[in-house]
Design a protein around this motif. Sequence first.
Motif, PDB file in Angstrom:
ATOM      1  N   UNK A 174      34.740  30.062  37.566  1.00 33.71           N
ATOM      2  CA  UNK A 174      33.429  29.859  37.579  1.00 33.71           C
ATOM      3  C   UNK A 174      32.752  29.608  39.062  1.00 33.71           C
ATOM      4  N   UNK A 175      33.185  30.343  39.942  1.00 32.68           N
ATOM      5  CA  UNK A 175      32.679  30.433  41.393  1.00 32.68           C
ATOM      6  C   UNK A 175      32.236  31.481  41.903  1.00 32.68           C
ATOM      7  N   UNK A 176      31.478  31.610  42.755  1.00 30.01           N
ATOM      8  CA  UNK A 176      31.111  32.602  43.583  1.00 30.01           C
ATOM      9  C   UNK A 176      31.593  33.141  44.720  1.00 30.01           C
ATOM     10  N   UNK A 177      31.031  33.314  45.892  1.00 29.60           N
ATOM     11  CA  UNK A 177      31.834  33.770  47.298  1.00 29.60           C
ATOM     12  C   UNK A 177      31.880  32.243  48.091  1.00 29.60           C
ATOM     13  N   UNK A 178      31.130  31.259  47.527  1.00 31.56           N
ATOM     14  CA  UNK A 178      31.154  30.241  48.763  1.00 31.56           C
ATOM     15  C   UNK A 178      31.965  28.861  48.019  1.00 31.56           C
ATOM     16  N   UNK A 179      32.655  28.013  48.625  1.00 32.15           N
ATOM     17  CA  UNK A 179      33.388  27.153  48.198  1.00 32.15           C
ATOM     18  C   UNK A 179      32.499  25.832  47.829  1.00 32.15           C
ATOM     19  N   UNK A 180      33.327  25.348  46.807  1.00 32.00           N
ATOM     20  CA  UNK A 180      32.394  24.158  46.121  1.00 32.00           C
ATOM     21  C   UNK A 180      33.224  22.870  46.292  1.00 32.00           C
ATOM     22  N   UNK A 187      39.225  40.190  52.722  1.00 32.98           N
ATOM     23  CA  UNK A 187      38.849  39.073  51.688  1.00 32.98           C
ATOM     24  C   UNK A 187      37.520  39.252  51.148  1.00 32.98           C
ATOM     25  N   UNK A 188      36.613  39.838  51.646  1.00 32.82           N
ATOM     26  CA  UNK A 188      35.259  40.157  50.910  1.00 32.82           C
ATOM     27  C   UNK A 188      35.674  41.330  50.139  1.00 32.82           C
ATOM     28  N   UNK A 189      36.467  42.215  50.218  1.00 26.92           N
ATOM     29  CA  UNK A 189      36.903  43.325  49.377  1.00 26.92           C
ATOM     30  C   UNK A 189      37.696  42.904  48.181  1.00 26.92           C
ATOM     31  N   UNK A 190      38.371  41.704  48.179  1.00 26.77           N
ATOM     32  CA  UNK A 190      38.964  40.962  47.128  1.00 26.77           C
ATOM     33  C   UNK A 190      37.834  40.162  46.191  1.00 26.77           C
ATOM     34  N   UNK A 191      36.991  39.934  46.929  1.00 25.83           N
ATOM     35  CA  UNK A 191      35.714  39.191  46.031  1.00 25.83           C
ATOM     36  C   UNK A 191      35.056  40.153  45.012  1.00 25.83           C
ATOM     37  N   UNK A 192      34.993  41.388  45.463  1.00 22.26           N
ATOM     38  CA  UNK A 192      34.450  42.298  44.719  1.00 22.26           C
ATOM     39  C   UNK A 192      35.009  42.750  43.303  1.00 22.26           C
ATOM     40  N   UNK A 193      36.499  42.361  43.403  1.00 20.43           N
ATOM     41  CA  UNK A 193      37.255  42.774  42.098  1.00 20.43           C
ATOM     42  C   UNK A 193      38.426  41.659  42.159  1.00 20.43           C
ATOM     43  N   UNK A 194      37.879  40.415  41.924  1.00 21.09           N
ATOM     44  CA  UNK A 194      38.807  39.377  42.127  1.00 21.09           C
ATOM     45  C   UNK A 194      40.181  39.553  41.710  1.00 21.09           C
ATOM     46  N   UNK A 195      41.242  39.287  42.445  1.00 22.73           N
ATOM     47  CA  UNK A 195      42.328  39.027  42.106  1.00 22.73           C
ATOM     48  C   UNK A 195      43.150  37.956  43.006  1.00 22.73           C
ATOM     49  N   UNK A 196      42.322  37.020  43.529  1.00 22.30           N
ATOM     50  CA  UNK A 196      42.892  36.170  44.450  1.00 22.30           C
ATOM     51  C   UNK A 196      43.859  35.059  43.915  1.00 22.30           C
ATOM     52  N   UNK A 214      33.392  40.515  39.813  1.00 17.69           N
ATOM     53  CA  UNK A 214      32.685  40.449  41.023  1.00 17.69           C
ATOM     54  C   UNK A 214      32.202  39.333  41.376  1.00 17.69           C
ATOM     55  N   UNK A 215      32.704  38.450  42.259  1.00 18.14           N
ATOM     56  CA  UNK A 215      32.008  37.024  42.370  1.00 18.14           C
ATOM     57  C   UNK A 215      31.048  37.284  43.428  1.00 18.14           C
ATOM     58  N   UNK A 216      30.479  38.326  43.769  1.00 12.66           N
ATOM     59  CA  UNK A 216      29.261  38.550  44.674  1.00 12.66           C
ATOM     60  C   UNK A 216      28.237  38.499  43.624  1.00 12.66           C
ATOM     61  N   UNK A 217      28.084  39.079  42.570  1.00 14.98           N
ATOM     62  CA  UNK A 217      27.231  38.924  41.445  1.00 14.98           C
ATOM     63  C   UNK A 217      27.288  37.854  40.197  1.00 14.98           C
ATOM     64  N   UNK A 218      28.638  37.363  39.817  1.00 17.39           N
ATOM     65  CA  UNK A 218      28.710  36.641  38.729  1.00 17.39           C
ATOM     66  C   UNK A 218      29.630  35.822  39.124  1.00 17.39           C
ATOM     67  N   UNK A 219      29.498  34.388  38.200  1.00 15.15           N
ATOM     68  CA  UNK A 219      30.461  33.162  38.249  1.00 15.15           C
ATOM     69  C   UNK A 219      31.098  33.350  36.901  1.00 15.15           C
ATOM     70  N   UNK A 220      31.269  34.246  36.143  1.00 18.86           N
ATOM     71  CA  UNK A 220      31.909  34.224  34.826  1.00 18.86           C
ATOM     72  C   UNK A 220      33.260  34.575  34.941  1.00 18.86           C
TER      73      UNK A 220
END
Length: 115
Positions: free
Chosen positions: A50-56, A23-32, A40-46
């Motif tokens: 519009x989300x990072x790694x944590x749920x809102x 799951x963490x690997x998927x967040x680096x090159x997000x195709x979820x 890369x959701x670890x570094x950007x919310x673009x």
Amino acid sequence: MQFSPVYLKTFKTGELKNKIIEAEDNLEWCTLCPQHCKINRFYSRNGKCRSGTLPIVTSFNPHFGEESPLVGRNGSGTIFFTNCNLKCVFCQNCDISQFGYGKEISFEELADMMM
């Protein structure tokens, strides 16, 4: 035959650690999601969500609007997340799911909400 929840099996066998790494690997090159924005959701919310790694989470509550076997005495529960990227034209929850309102929470807080 006794029922055993899958999450307990994945924890006991160590498979859960592998799922977390995947799951963490998927967040680096997000195709979820179907948008496949590859942010890369670890570094950007673009990304589209519009989300990072944590749920809102916008809200969570007991839910009693389902069949009685699902609801029980305490409700089945509902959690509303924000920043849905599907943007369905007829979304009945667009005020909750689209506008980014809510609070970023830890996974521990999310687990508490589920319990």
